[in-house]
Design a protein around this motif. Structure first.
Motif, PDB file in Angstrom:
ATOM      1  N   ILE A   1       0.824  -1.212   0.000  1.00  0.00           N
ATOM      2  CA  ILE A   1       0.000   0.000   0.000  1.00  0.00           C
ATOM      3  C   ILE A   1       0.859   1.263   0.000  1.00  0.00           C
ATOM      4  CG2 ILE A   1      -1.734   1.303   1.290  1.00  0.00           C
ATOM      5  CD1 ILE A   1      -2.866  -1.315   2.280  1.00  0.00           C
ATOM      6  N   LEU A   2       1.869   1.313   0.876  1.00  0.00           N
ATOM      7  CA  LEU A   2       2.706   2.513   0.993  1.00  0.00           C
ATOM      8  C   LEU A   2       3.337   2.937  -0.333  1.00  0.00           C
ATOM      9  CD1 LEU A   2       4.099   4.716   2.665  1.00  0.00           C
ATOM     10  CD2 LEU A   2       5.893   3.046   3.222  1.00  0.00           C
ATOM     11  N   PRO A   3       3.936   2.043  -1.105  1.00  0.00           N
ATOM     12  CA  PRO A   3       4.531   2.482  -2.380  1.00  0.00           C
ATOM     13  C   PRO A   3       3.529   3.120  -3.330  1.00  0.00           C
ATOM     14  CG  PRO A   3       5.348   0.320  -1.789  1.00  0.00           C
ATOM     15  CD  PRO A   3       4.246   0.624  -0.828  1.00  0.00           C
ATOM     16  N   TYR A   4       2.332   2.536  -3.442  1.00  0.00           N
ATOM     17  CA  TYR A   4       1.347   3.084  -4.373  1.00  0.00           C
ATOM     18  C   TYR A   4       0.768   4.407  -3.862  1.00  0.00           C
ATOM     19  CZ  TYR A   4       1.576  -1.288  -6.948  1.00  0.00           C
ATOM     20  OH  TYR A   4       2.019  -2.361  -7.700  1.00  0.00           O
ATOM     21  N   VAL A   5       0.574   4.533  -2.565  1.00  0.00           N
ATOM     22  CA  VAL A   5       0.110   5.807  -2.001  1.00  0.00           C
ATOM     23  C   VAL A   5       1.155   6.895  -2.230  1.00  0.00           C
ATOM     24  CG1 VAL A   5      -0.442   7.017   0.147  1.00  0.00           C
ATOM     25  CG2 VAL A   5      -1.405   4.760  -0.287  1.00  0.00           C
TER      26      VAL A   5
ATOM     27  N   HIS B   1      15.404   1.984   5.002  1.00  0.00           N
ATOM     28  CA  HIS B   1      15.805   2.840   3.887  1.00  0.00           C
ATOM     29  C   HIS B   1      14.665   2.968   2.867  1.00  0.00           C
ATOM     30  CE1 HIS B   1      18.877   4.810   1.396  1.00  0.00           C
ATOM     31  NE2 HIS B   1      18.328   4.200   0.351  1.00  0.00           N
ATOM     32  N   ALA B   2      13.998   1.863   2.577  1.00  0.00           N
ATOM     33  CA  ALA B   2      12.900   1.885   1.613  1.00  0.00           C
ATOM     34  C   ALA B   2      11.706   2.661   2.148  1.00  0.00           C
ATOM     35  CB  ALA B   2      12.491   0.453   1.261  1.00  0.00           C
ATOM     36  N   ILE B   3      11.364   2.459   3.424  1.00  0.00           N
ATOM     37  CA  ILE B   3      10.210   3.153   4.011  1.00  0.00           C
ATOM     38  C   ILE B   3      10.426   4.656   4.003  1.00  0.00           C
ATOM     39  CG2 ILE B   3       8.936   3.519   6.162  1.00  0.00           C
ATOM     40  CD1 ILE B   3       9.434   0.548   6.800  1.00  0.00           C
ATOM     41  N   LEU B   4      11.593   5.110   4.419  1.00  0.00           N
ATOM     42  CA  LEU B   4      11.878   6.552   4.441  1.00  0.00           C
ATOM     43  C   LEU B   4      11.959   7.121   3.028  1.00  0.00           C
ATOM     44  CD1 LEU B   4      14.484   6.915   7.340  1.00  0.00           C
ATOM     45  CD2 LEU B   4      12.018   7.290   7.386  1.00  0.00           C
ATOM     46  N   ALA B   5      12.422   6.324   2.086  1.00  0.00           N
ATOM     47  CA  ALA B   5      12.487   6.792   0.701  1.00  0.00           C
ATOM     48  C   ALA B   5      11.084   7.054   0.155  1.00  0.00           C
ATOM     49  CB  ALA B   5      13.215   5.774  -0.166  1.00  0.00           C
ATOM     50  N   TRP B   6      10.116   6.177   0.470  1.00  0.00           N
ATOM     51  CA  TRP B   6       8.743   6.408   0.026  1.00  0.00           C
ATOM     52  C   TRP B   6       8.152   7.643   0.693  1.00  0.00           C
ATOM     53  CZ3 TRP B   6       7.840   4.444  -4.315  1.00  0.00           C
ATOM     54  CH2 TRP B   6       8.208   3.154  -4.670  1.00  0.00           C
ATOM     55  N   ALA B   7       8.445   7.841   1.982  1.00  0.00           N
ATOM     56  CA  ALA B   7       7.965   9.044   2.671  1.00  0.00           C
ATOM     57  C   ALA B   7       8.560  10.303   2.047  1.00  0.00           C
ATOM     58  CB  ALA B   7       8.326   8.965   4.158  1.00  0.00           C
ATOM     59  N   PHE B   8       9.839  10.241   1.699  1.00  0.00           N
ATOM     60  CA  PHE B   8      10.500  11.376   1.067  1.00  0.00           C
ATOM     61  C   PHE B   8       9.893  11.670  -0.300  1.00  0.00           C
ATOM     62  CE2 PHE B   8      14.004  13.235  -1.428  1.00  0.00           C
ATOM     63  CZ  PHE B   8      14.328  14.313  -0.615  1.00  0.00           C
ATOM     64  N   LEU B   9       9.556  10.625  -1.032  1.00  0.00           N
ATOM     65  CA  LEU B   9       8.954  10.800  -2.351  1.00  0.00           C
ATOM     66  C   LEU B   9       7.580  11.474  -2.241  1.00  0.00           C
ATOM     67  CD1 LEU B   9      10.087   9.917  -5.140  1.00  0.00           C
ATOM     68  CD2 LEU B   9       8.455   8.041  -5.084  1.00  0.00           C
TER      69      LEU B   9
ATOM     70  N   LEU C   1      12.221  21.052  -3.804  1.00  0.00           N
ATOM     71  CA  LEU C   1      12.825  20.080  -4.715  1.00  0.00           C
ATOM     72  C   LEU C   1      12.124  20.020  -6.064  1.00  0.00           C
ATOM     73  CD1 LEU C   1      13.523  17.126  -2.249  1.00  0.00           C
ATOM     74  CD2 LEU C   1      15.154  18.792  -3.144  1.00  0.00           C
ATOM     75  N   VAL C   2      10.964  20.650  -6.189  1.00  0.00           N
ATOM     76  CA  VAL C   2      10.277  20.643  -7.488  1.00  0.00           C
ATOM     77  C   VAL C   2      11.116  21.313  -8.564  1.00  0.00           C
ATOM     78  CG1 VAL C   2       7.950  20.548  -6.518  1.00  0.00           C
ATOM     79  CG2 VAL C   2       9.052  22.771  -6.857  1.00  0.00           C
ATOM     80  N   HIS C   3      12.101  22.114  -8.149  1.00  0.00           N
ATOM     81  CA  HIS C   3      12.932  22.788  -9.153  1.00  0.00           C
ATOM     82  C   HIS C   3      13.737  21.784  -9.969  1.00  0.00           C
ATOM     83  CE1 HIS C   3      16.222  22.096  -6.246  1.00  0.00           C
ATOM     84  NE2 HIS C   3      17.030  22.258  -7.273  1.00  0.00           N
ATOM     85  N   ALA C   4      13.836  20.534  -9.491  1.00  0.00           N
ATOM     86  CA  ALA C   4      14.587  19.523 -10.247  1.00  0.00           C
ATOM     87  C   ALA C   4      13.958  19.258 -11.602  1.00  0.00           C
ATOM     88  CB  ALA C   4      14.652  18.219  -9.449  1.00  0.00           C
ATOM     89  N   TRP C   5      12.644  19.482 -11.733  1.00  0.00           N
ATOM     90  CA  TRP C   5      11.962  19.236 -12.997  1.00  0.00           C
ATOM     91  C   TRP C   5      11.964  20.474 -13.890  1.00  0.00           C
ATOM     92  CZ3 TRP C   5      12.195  14.468 -12.310  1.00  0.00           C
ATOM     93  CH2 TRP C   5      11.824  13.859 -11.112  1.00  0.00           C
ATOM     94  N   SER C   6      12.586  21.544 -13.445  1.00  0.00           N
ATOM     95  CA  SER C   6      12.624  22.776 -14.238  1.00  0.00           C
ATOM     96  C   SER C   6      14.037  23.115 -14.680  1.00  0.00           C
ATOM     97  CB  SER C   6      12.043  23.942 -13.424  1.00  0.00           C
ATOM     98  OG  SER C   6      10.712  23.676 -13.041  1.00  0.00           O
ATOM     99  N   ALA C   7      14.913  22.143 -14.708  1.00  0.00           N
ATOM    100  CA  ALA C   7      16.278  22.394 -15.172  1.00  0.00           C
ATOM    101  C   ALA C   7      16.239  22.854 -16.624  1.00  0.00           C
ATOM    102  CB  ALA C   7      17.124  21.134 -15.051  1.00  0.00           C
ATOM    103  N   PRO C   8      16.935  23.936 -16.940  1.00  0.00           N
ATOM    104  CA  PRO C   8      16.871  24.493 -18.313  1.00  0.00           C
ATOM    105  C   PRO C   8      17.672  23.681 -19.318  1.00  0.00           C
ATOM    106  CG  PRO C   8      18.404  25.765 -16.992  1.00  0.00           C
ATOM    107  CD  PRO C   8      17.788  24.751 -16.052  1.00  0.00           C
TER     108      PRO C   8
END
Length: 252
Positions: free
Chosen positions: A11-15, A188-196, A204-211
């Motif tokens: 459930i956690l990964p899909y959420v 590591h996996a649980i915290l990575a999903w929380a971070f995502l 961090l949304v600026h990562a998708w706006s790299a020119p």
């Protein structure tokens, strides 16, 4: 299958992925003016010029290692002649170098954010949550890379964690693969999903706006007006009409 197992490994990964995608869409539609790094370069530059490159290049190397380790099957590397011991030693060495760069860069950036009052004043609560999660994830990654695979006896996470991870995107994750993995890999996996899930609501949304499009855009031409000449209005250009006729302006 127990309820905690189902919650953590199915459930956690899909959420988290749902929040990640929907959160970015919401943020872009509702908060485009906030879609920024909230740069503090004007407040402090000396530490930033060292900390930022170290951290970002280290993170890029770590992300590349995760992509190879989680998405490339072990059967493929063996098919091209890379034995498991060579892959493990190479990934551990490269991961250690990336960890050194990440830790050094993040330490400089965190010190800068705490020590400089002007930079500290720009730090929000969501920034604090982001940094705490980031530090915990990096610390666990270092334990896995250095403690388990470089110094310790090693662990073949590609036979468990990688298979579970790929199963998520194939819509049939196997939770038993993660329950058999060491605790450090599970955390590591649980915290990575929380971070995502937190990502869309941070800077961090600026990562998708790299020119990136700057690499192939045409050159911008600048022309200087002649001395004493009249600078044409924007969108118009002077055109000479006949040998004796006056100059007039036409639309481009």
């Amino acid at each position: 299958m127990s309820a905690p197992t189902l919650l953590l490994w199915v459930i956690l990964p899909y959420v988290s992925l749902t929040i990640f995608v929907a959160g970015h869409v919401w943020r872009y539609r509702r908060d485009q003016f906030g879609w920024t790094t909230r740069s503090t370069q004007l407040h402090e530059r000396r530490l930033l010029k060292w900390g930022s490159p170290l951290f970002h290049y280290g993170v890029l190397a770590a992300v590349g290692g995760h992509v190879i380790g989680l998405l490339v099957p072990e059967s493929f590397t063996r098919a091209i002649g890379v034995p498991e011991w060579l892959y493990r030693d190479f990934s551990a060495t490269a991961g250690t170098l990336a960890s050194v760069a990440i830790v050094a860069g993040l330490a400089i950036l965190l010190y800068r954010r705490v020590a400089d009052p002007r930079v500290a004043a720009t730090t929000t609560r969501i920034d604090v949550a982001m940094y705490l999660l980031m530090v915990a994830i990096i610390a666990l990654g270092i334990v896995e890379t250095v403690g388990v695979n470089l110094i310790g006896g090693g662990y073949d996470y590609r036979a468990t964690v990688a298979l579970w991870f790929r199963g998520i995107f194939a819509a049939h994750p196997d939770p038993s693969l993660m329950t058999s993995a060491p605790l450090v890999y599970q955390l590591h996996a649980i915290l990575a999903w929380a971070f995502l899930a937190l990502w869309p609501f941070t800077r961090l949304v600026h990562a998708w706006s790299a020119p990136v499009w700057y690499l192939w855009r045409p050159f911008v031409l600048y022309r200087r007006a002649r001395a004493g000449g009249r600078v044409p209005r924007r969108g118009r250009a002077p055109v000479e009409v006949g040998a004796m006729g006056p100059a007039r302006e036409v639309e481009r």
